[in-house]
Write an enzyme that holds these catalytic residues in place. Structure first.
Site, short mmCIF file in Angstrom:
data_model
loop_
_atom_site.label_atom_id
_atom_site.label_comp_id
_atom_site.label_asym_id
_atom_site.label_seq_id
_atom_site.Cartn_x
_atom_site.Cartn_y
_atom_site.Cartn_z
CG MET A 1 64.14 38.94 55.12
SD MET A 1 65.19 39.11 56.57
CE MET A 1 66.81 39.10 55.80
CG MET B 1 71.00 31.06 50.92
SD MET B 1 71.07 32.84 50.61
CE MET B 1 71.52 33.50 52.22
CB SER C 1 72.88 43.14 51.35
OG SER C 1 71.66 43.06 52.06
CG HIS D 1 71.38 41.10 47.68
ND1 HIS D 1 71.19 40.06 46.80
CD2 HIS D 1 71.00 40.63 48.90
CE1 HIS D 1 70.72 39.00 47.44
NE2 HIS D 1 70.58 39.32 48.73
CG ASP E 1 68.79 40.42 51.69
OD1 ASP E 1 68.83 39.38 51.01
OD2 ASP E 1 69.80 41.06 52.04
CG HIS F 1 67.71 36.66 48.66
ND1 HIS F 1 68.65 36.57 49.66
CD2 HIS F 1 67.08 35.46 48.61
CE1 HIS F 1 68.59 35.37 50.20
NE2 HIS F 1 67.65 34.67 49.60
CG ASP G 1 73.01 36.53 50.44
OD1 ASP G 1 73.60 37.24 51.27
OD2 ASP G 1 71.79 36.63 50.18
CG MET H 1 65.42 35.05 52.28
SD MET H 1 66.65 36.01 53.18
CE MET H 1 66.54 37.53 52.27
C1 DX5 Z 1 70.92 37.12 54.84
C2 DX5 Z 1 70.69 37.98 53.63
C3 DX5 Z 1 71.93 38.62 53.18
C4 DX5 Z 1 72.52 39.61 54.17
C5 DX5 Z 1 74.01 39.46 54.06
O1 DX5 Z 1 69.78 36.44 55.16
O2 DX5 Z 1 70.18 37.19 52.56
O3 DX5 Z 1 71.81 39.19 51.89
O4 DX5 Z 1 72.15 40.94 53.93
O5 DX5 Z 1 74.63 40.17 55.09
P1 DX5 Z 1 76.14 39.88 55.52
O6 DX5 Z 1 77.01 40.19 54.34
O7 DX5 Z 1 76.35 40.81 56.68
O8 DX5 Z 1 76.23 38.43 55.93
ZN ZN Z 2 70.23 38.04 50.43
#
Ligand code: DX5
Ligand code: ZN
Length: 221
Positions: free
Chosen positions: A37, A137, A8, A33, A35, A66, A175, A68
């Protein structure tokens, strides 16, 4: 069984993105990956299409995106054009989940459904024919560096059983809080793809960290 590692970039040094991605590739990462947000669906902000376009220029690995965010359907067109390979969203964030999964496929991306820790997995059965990837998750989303929730292991097992019983041919990705100490448990429960933030980009040698995660999968059940 398959073991795919999806580092990620949330936890990468964005000032050294090109080097960090090269390190992930050298370690054998299968996906990258990303993320996204919005500060509403989760209490944190990250990035969107410009970072996807930058990543697309520096790697050929599939971009595992991903979302969010509220109303993720707003980004289907833009993210497809920016080079996303997977478009995964949370069912709570929108109203017409099936329609949007279908639209993701129509734009040539794999359609992913993300399940928060408290989200019942049964929704999967209603969209069994529309899903290419299920993201379980293993933390509440929003931040890297959180601890794996122990209850997640049983849920991974339930989701894997549902996928087997209903012939759902999708990737089962997990994840949050995946480390060399937790990956084997998630893998034994049925996960085949692993998002890893801190345990890759928080390490001094990300390539070796990926190799260590793959070894850890095979050494304990
Ligand atoms: C969390 C994200 C993850 C995050 C994981 O909300 O969706 O993808 O980057 O990070 P680690 O592996 O540090 O938990
Ligand atoms: Zn993620």
């Amino acid at each position: 069984m398959t073991v795919r590692i999806a580092p990620s970039v949330l936890n990468a040094d964005l000032g050294r993105l090109r080097e960090q991605i090269a390190e992930a590739e050298a370690g054998g990462a299968e996906w990258i990956h990303v993320d996204v947000m919005d500060g509403h669906f989760v209490p944190n902000l990250s990035y969107g299409a410009p970072v996807l376009r930058a990543l697309r220029r520096i790697t050929d690995l599939p971009l595992d995106v991903h979302l969010m965010v509220e109303r993720p359907e707003q980004y289907i067109e833009e993210f497809a054009a920016a080079g996303a390979a997977h478009f995964t969203f949370h069912p709570e964030a929108t109203t017409h989940v099936q329609r949007h999964l279908a639209a993701v496929r129509e734009r040539g991306m794999r359609a992913g459904l993300a399940l928060n820790p408290a989200t019942p997995p049964n929704i999967l059965l209603e969209v069994a024919g529309d899903v290419d990837l299920v993201l379980v998750m293993t933390v509440n989303p929003g931040f890297g560096g959180q601890s794996y929730l122990p209850a997640a292991t049983a849920k991974i097992g339930r989701v894997r059983a549902m996928m087997t019983d209903w012939n759902i041919e999708a990737s089962l990705e997990v994840d949050g809080g995946i480390t060399t100490a937790t990956i084997a448990e998630a893998h034994a429960a049925g996960a085949d793809s692993f998002v890893v933030g801190t345990a890759v980009f928080g390490q001094s040698d990300p390539a070796e960290a990926i190799r260590a995660l793959k070894r850890a999968c095979l050494t304990r059940v």
